[in-house]
Design a protein around this motif. Sequence first.
Motif, PDB file in Angstrom:
ATOM      1  N   UNK A   1       0.718  -1.207  -0.029  1.00  0.00           N
ATOM      2  CA  UNK A   1      -0.030  -0.103   0.205  1.00  0.00           C
ATOM      3  C   UNK A   1       0.785   1.170   0.124  1.00  0.00           C
ATOM      4  N   UNK A   2       0.414   2.173  -0.472  1.00  0.00           N
ATOM      5  CA  UNK A   2       1.097   3.545  -0.603  1.00  0.00           C
ATOM      6  C   UNK A   2       1.717   4.083   0.802  1.00  0.00           C
ATOM      7  N   UNK A   3       0.855   3.998   1.678  1.00  0.00           N
ATOM      8  CA  UNK A   3       1.047   4.644   2.969  1.00  0.00           C
ATOM      9  C   UNK A   3       0.699   3.677   4.127  1.00  0.00           C
ATOM     10  N   UNK A   4       1.376   3.277   5.096  1.00  0.00           N
ATOM     11  CA  UNK A   4       0.903   2.331   6.093  1.00  0.00           C
ATOM     12  C   UNK A   4       1.276   2.637   7.454  1.00  0.00           C
ATOM     13  N   UNK A   5       2.027   3.697   7.502  1.00  0.00           N
ATOM     14  CA  UNK A   5       2.766   4.186   8.777  1.00  0.00           C
ATOM     15  C   UNK A   5       1.896   4.615   9.837  1.00  0.00           C
ATOM     16  N   UNK A   6       2.072   3.764  11.017  1.00  0.00           N
ATOM     17  CA  UNK A   6       1.325   3.794  12.175  1.00  0.00           C
ATOM     18  C   UNK A   6       0.193   2.835  12.111  1.00  0.00           C
ATOM     19  N   UNK A   7      -0.284   2.493  10.974  1.00  0.00           N
ATOM     20  CA  UNK A   7      -1.545   1.477  10.845  1.00  0.00           C
ATOM     21  C   UNK A   7      -1.440   0.098  11.769  1.00  0.00           C
TER      22      UNK A   7
ATOM     23  N   UNK B   1       4.074  -2.925  18.605  1.00  0.00           N
ATOM     24  CA  UNK B   1       4.835  -2.078  17.667  1.00  0.00           C
ATOM     25  C   UNK B   1       3.999  -1.885  16.535  1.00  0.00           C
ATOM     26  N   UNK B   2       3.577  -0.595  16.219  1.00  0.00           N
ATOM     27  CA  UNK B   2       2.835  -0.185  15.236  1.00  0.00           C
ATOM     28  C   UNK B   2       3.641  -0.182  13.883  1.00  0.00           C
ATOM     29  N   UNK B   3       3.032  -0.536  12.820  1.00  0.00           N
ATOM     30  CA  UNK B   3       3.594  -0.760  11.343  1.00  0.00           C
ATOM     31  C   UNK B   3       4.060   0.600  11.111  1.00  0.00           C
ATOM     32  N   UNK B   4       5.338   0.718  10.329  1.00  0.00           N
ATOM     33  CA  UNK B   4       5.998   1.949   9.922  1.00  0.00           C
ATOM     34  C   UNK B   4       6.279   1.776   8.541  1.00  0.00           C
ATOM     35  N   UNK B   5       6.784   2.829   7.755  1.00  0.00           N
ATOM     36  CA  UNK B   5       7.052   2.887   6.532  1.00  0.00           C
ATOM     37  C   UNK B   5       8.681   2.974   6.579  1.00  0.00           C
ATOM     38  N   UNK B   6       9.495   2.799   7.621  1.00  0.00           N
ATOM     39  CA  UNK B   6      10.976   2.490   7.500  1.00  0.00           C
ATOM     40  C   UNK B   6      11.251   1.039   6.906  1.00  0.00           C
ATOM     41  N   UNK B   7      12.210   0.985   6.059  1.00  0.00           N
ATOM     42  CA  UNK B   7      12.466  -0.329   5.670  1.00  0.00           C
ATOM     43  C   UNK B   7      11.297  -1.052   5.099  1.00  0.00           C
ATOM     44  N   UNK B   8      10.659  -0.224   4.164  1.00  0.00           N
ATOM     45  CA  UNK B   8       9.056  -0.790   3.637  1.00  0.00           C
ATOM     46  C   UNK B   8       9.296  -2.060   3.078  1.00  0.00           C
ATOM     47  N   UNK B   9      10.164  -2.451   2.485  1.00  0.00           N
ATOM     48  CA  UNK B   9      10.445  -3.956   1.802  1.00  0.00           C
ATOM     49  C   UNK B   9      10.026  -4.925   2.545  1.00  0.00           C
ATOM     50  N   UNK B  10      10.513  -4.762   4.071  1.00  0.00           N
ATOM     51  CA  UNK B  10      10.388  -5.806   4.984  1.00  0.00           C
ATOM     52  C   UNK B  10       8.664  -5.922   5.341  1.00  0.00           C
ATOM     53  N   UNK B  11       7.900  -5.191   5.184  1.00  0.00           N
ATOM     54  CA  UNK B  11       6.630  -5.075   5.424  1.00  0.00           C
ATOM     55  C   UNK B  11       5.952  -6.248   4.718  1.00  0.00           C
ATOM     56  N   UNK B  12       6.482  -6.456   3.575  1.00  0.00           N
ATOM     57  CA  UNK B  12       5.946  -7.500   2.558  1.00  0.00           C
ATOM     58  C   UNK B  12       5.837  -8.823   3.456  1.00  0.00           C
ATOM     59  N   UNK B  13       6.952  -9.080   4.417  1.00  0.00           N
ATOM     60  CA  UNK B  13       6.758 -10.390   5.305  1.00  0.00           C
ATOM     61  C   UNK B  13       5.412 -10.534   5.798  1.00  0.00           C
TER      62      UNK B  13
ATOM     63  N   UNK C   1       8.615  -5.491  12.856  1.00  0.00           N
ATOM     64  CA  UNK C   1       9.249  -4.142  13.199  1.00  0.00           C
ATOM     65  C   UNK C   1      10.253  -4.306  14.264  1.00  0.00           C
ATOM     66  N   UNK C   2      10.279  -5.705  14.927  1.00  0.00           N
ATOM     67  CA  UNK C   2      11.454  -5.912  15.771  1.00  0.00           C
ATOM     68  C   UNK C   2      12.555  -6.024  14.933  1.00  0.00           C
ATOM     69  N   UNK C   3      12.590  -6.651  13.724  1.00  0.00           N
ATOM     70  CA  UNK C   3      13.799  -6.757  12.935  1.00  0.00           C
ATOM     71  C   UNK C   3      14.319  -5.358  12.382  1.00  0.00           C
ATOM     72  N   UNK C   4      13.117  -4.176  12.332  1.00  0.00           N
ATOM     73  CA  UNK C   4      13.645  -3.092  12.016  1.00  0.00           C
ATOM     74  C   UNK C   4      14.325  -2.293  13.037  1.00  0.00           C
ATOM     75  N   UNK C   5      13.831  -2.725  14.283  1.00  0.00           N
ATOM     76  CA  UNK C   5      14.602  -2.197  15.572  1.00  0.00           C
ATOM     77  C   UNK C   5      15.869  -2.436  15.247  1.00  0.00           C
ATOM     78  N   UNK C   6      16.427  -3.744  15.072  1.00  0.00           N
ATOM     79  CA  UNK C   6      17.607  -4.362  14.931  1.00  0.00           C
ATOM     80  C   UNK C   6      18.493  -3.372  13.882  1.00  0.00           C
TER      81      UNK C   6
END
Length: 609
Positions: free
Chosen positions: A290-296, A318-330, A358-363
């Motif tokens: 999706x175009x934007x899912x930051x915080x959803x 942890x809320x979903x963020x747009x940082x490292x968006x490619x990982x959101x596909x998981x 989001x935990x992986x993004x934290x790392x």
Amino acid sequence: MAGDEKKGTISYRLYCSMKCFQKPSSPEQKHGNLTETDRQKKPGGWRAMPFILGNETFERLATFGLLANFMVYLMKVFHLEQVSAANILNIWSGVTNFAPLVGAFISDAYVGRFKTIAFASCAALLGMVTVTLTAWVPHLHPKKCEPGGNQQSYGNCESPTSMQLGVLLLGLGFLSIGTGGIRPCSIPFGVDQFDPTTEEGIKGINSFYNWYYTTFTVVILITLTAVVYVQDSVSWVLGFGIPTVLMLCSIILFFIGTRIYVHVKPEGSVFSGIAQVFAAAYKKRRLKLPDNCDGERQVDGIFYDPPIKDRFTISSKLPLTNQFRFLNKAAMIQKEIDLNPDGSSANQWRLCTVQQVEEVKCLIKIGPIWASGIVSFTSMVQQGTFTVSQALIMDRHLGQKFQVPASSIIVLSLITIGIWLPFYDRILVPALRKVTKHEGGITLLQRIGIGNVFSVLSMVVAGLVERERRAAAISHPEAAPMSVFWLAPQLVVMGLCEAFVSLGQIEFYNKQFPDHMRSLGNSLFFCSFAGASYLSTMVGSIVHKVTGTRSHPDWLTNDLNAGKLDYFYFLLAGMGVLNLFYFMLCAHRYRYKVSAVQVGDKLINLTVK
């Protein structure tokens, strides 16, 4: 605060950080794999503490007692050159600091904490026995220097044989194995003995950390004073033998308490969850986000975001963020493939939760900040190597008869931390809080940044002091050498560096790492010291090889009066300046962790700084 232990000797004491527990809604809520019914079968609690704290205390006494004065041992007994001794010490320190990462993985995934500590304690004992034998058995160390040999010139001293060095390194290897198993498991194993579902258990946990921290500080003071004095002034055999006997006593004590302990089964390693996120994201790399899912929390059922089941292990979402968006596909759902009829994930290697992603993004976010700590800690590593070499050729007398052991001079850094921390916590932080409106006075990254500045200043001061010491020794060779307490300024600044960087990183990891990955965070803290040890070894070896000429020895030659140790310190200061700019860039781009907290029927996002 929860944590696991630091390379430079005195840095280990700073590694403990705490984890908060919540009371579950059900009395049958599990703590790890241990239910309330299982817990009642094993008493644990304070009855188990003498055995656990005794084992950990003696392990640290053995390891720290060895590390604190080992530079002197390598130079005086094994007749190694200054650079060679520093390299061995740094490499061993690096291995020892990386080892807890492996020990934590084995404990969590396979054998559990009790078996890991038991095996590691035996390995540590074997290592101590081996190192003690190198001092005791004449054939396991070189003969004493012939007349005319001294710590600055080894031309008349016999070098160690390959067999002698091999036995010594074997002992150090066993010690690293022991450290790798004990340090990551001792605090979690102690916490396992208390029931966090009760008020008494929570108080016990908090008190356990206080006792752990207290014993840690006492061990550091003993090793830097009494043990070092015995090794330096009485006997190396006795100086190594005392910790060895204490280590044997700790093992006996640990096994005596076997029936008292609460044993928590291994829960599996966090590394598998990290690998699952990358594997799932790769398998779904062709899907469109999706175009934007930051915080959803969940976008029209696209992302898999089930409620957290275990509130002991994970206390906040942890809320979903747009940082490292490619990982959101998981976490994207393909219903015909990814979900079971009950809505659960059919294959965790294809579908991960938003929490996992989001935990992986934290790392990933923490990685650059962690890397900056390697250069910062390089200045601390020098306390156990070249600072000791300086102290060896300076006037260490207190009065006419007593002489301060060279390795004990770094206790000044410990004293600095002991004075500074209460002042910082009780006076400076409240004053800053009024100005910044921040609970901690300053943010965690600001605290680490200040420590990086002190890291640079410590090397500048060290270089200036060494330049003055060498000039005085060359211009007045017949005069008494400078007092060893001229090293106090650099050690004071190093102490301030340690207070800001080390404690700042500990708190940073404790707050920014996902709840159930904090043990990994503390292991990475020690990996920073391991990296600093290896970096110091690499830089020292390069300087040793390229700075020497036919007319002038290299900067780090054994004879400090003929070398240029101050140039080496200035080089480290220059590296620190570059690292400071790198850290400022990383800190500017860093986004603090946001946790979603349930308040009534709503989720409120809180930024943790």
